[in-house]
Write an enzyme that holds these catalytic residues in place. Sequence first.
Site, short mmCIF file in Angstrom:
data_model
loop_
_atom_site.label_atom_id
_atom_site.label_comp_id
_atom_site.label_asym_id
_atom_site.label_seq_id
_atom_site.Cartn_x
_atom_site.Cartn_y
_atom_site.Cartn_z
N TYR A 226 4.34 -2.74 -4.04
CA TYR A 226 4.32 -3.86 -3.09
C TYR A 226 3.23 -4.86 -3.46
O TYR A 226 3.48 -6.08 -3.49
CB TYR A 226 4.08 -3.32 -1.67
CG TYR A 226 4.11 -4.37 -0.60
CD1 TYR A 226 5.32 -4.80 -0.05
CD2 TYR A 226 2.93 -4.93 -0.12
CE1 TYR A 226 5.34 -5.78 0.94
CE2 TYR A 226 2.94 -5.89 0.88
CZ TYR A 226 4.15 -6.31 1.41
OH TYR A 226 4.17 -7.27 2.39
N LYS A 230 3.65 -8.86 -4.60
CA LYS A 230 3.04 -9.97 -3.86
C LYS A 230 2.05 -10.74 -4.73
O LYS A 230 1.89 -11.96 -4.57
CB LYS A 230 2.36 -9.45 -2.60
CG LYS A 230 3.33 -8.92 -1.54
CD LYS A 230 4.31 -9.99 -1.11
CE LYS A 230 5.23 -9.50 -0.01
NZ LYS A 230 6.21 -10.55 0.44
#
Length: 366
Positions: A226, A230
């Site tokens: 994740y 990002k």
Amino acid sequence: MDDHEQSYETGPIFDALDIDLVVKVLSHTAFIFYYFQGARWPDSVIVLSAGFCAATSLFWFVKWYSRLFRNQGSLLFGPGPFDWGEQIVVITGGSSGIGELIANTLAVRNVTVVVLDVNPIVTENYNITYYKCDVSQWEEVEAISKQIVEELGHPTVLINNAGVVQGKLLLDLTPEDIQQTLSVNTLAHFWTLKAFLPEMIKNKTGHIINMSSVAGMVGMAKMIDYNASKAALISLHESLRYELDHQYNAPGVRTTLLIAGHILTPLFSTVRLSQSRLYKFFVPSLAPITIAKAVIAALDEQHSRVIYLPFYAHFVPYLWVMPSFIRDFAQWLSGCDYAMDDFVKVSGRRPEEGPVPEIRNDTKND
């Protein structure tokens, strides 16, 4: 209503007291009431208040001028009013969470809203059009984008909101997990930009909003995929801004990057955060409406910018240059390396992952 949904309900008014509220009040306070209480220059309270007001005014002037410089603006004249009725807004992941809230809020403003999601949006707003689309697949995005242009026209605003999180250690991540995270959180932005950006560049106007996270600026356990996705999005956004300015000669196509902390949506509904008042004061979770209001305000202002929410997010980029002991202290203080220990994936479950398992309703208290 099940247990994990109850965590989204409003608590006592004292629970809303956090550092963000304090900063907001201080930035709008002149402290002139000391004068009416009899204080006169050069009393220390008047000198300190004047110094605070001068410093605050200088800070906001520099911040505002920086934004004007980025957007080729004028100190005397602002942009014309934003014509909401003429906009066609595409929202990825718009069937739930923040995307759903933004879609319904914009629809009330008589905006033509297009929702791209694998699940349909439940709404009574007639001007929201849903297209089933897995935005992680270029072929689907390309086909649906042509259908949107044919049926509704060329989109003028793109809100890249779709996201997914696995919550696993690196060695526990399957190839399918990694592929899903990077495809939804990063590659999908490439596909939607390739589909909708050309017309914006041609018209020299438009607005791209990318929803990122403070996780893209730091490392956290069980968040490797994740965080990497990002971080890639932050770099994509920055590079896109300079391509639009210097290669495509389209500075009028605005770009907004929203870097947010923990948001009270189903995506992270099973994360375990400290319940201590001190933690909640300095590291508050964000209500979805806060994000929606920031996005709508950014569109209304018609400026390219980076939005950090909540207040502590402004300081996260500086952790890179801090001594290692300060960096590790901040990591320990946040508890982020253990927040995902009992995480259960709720949103974006693939068919082979089955239904959402039973969620334990025990909360970490410090």
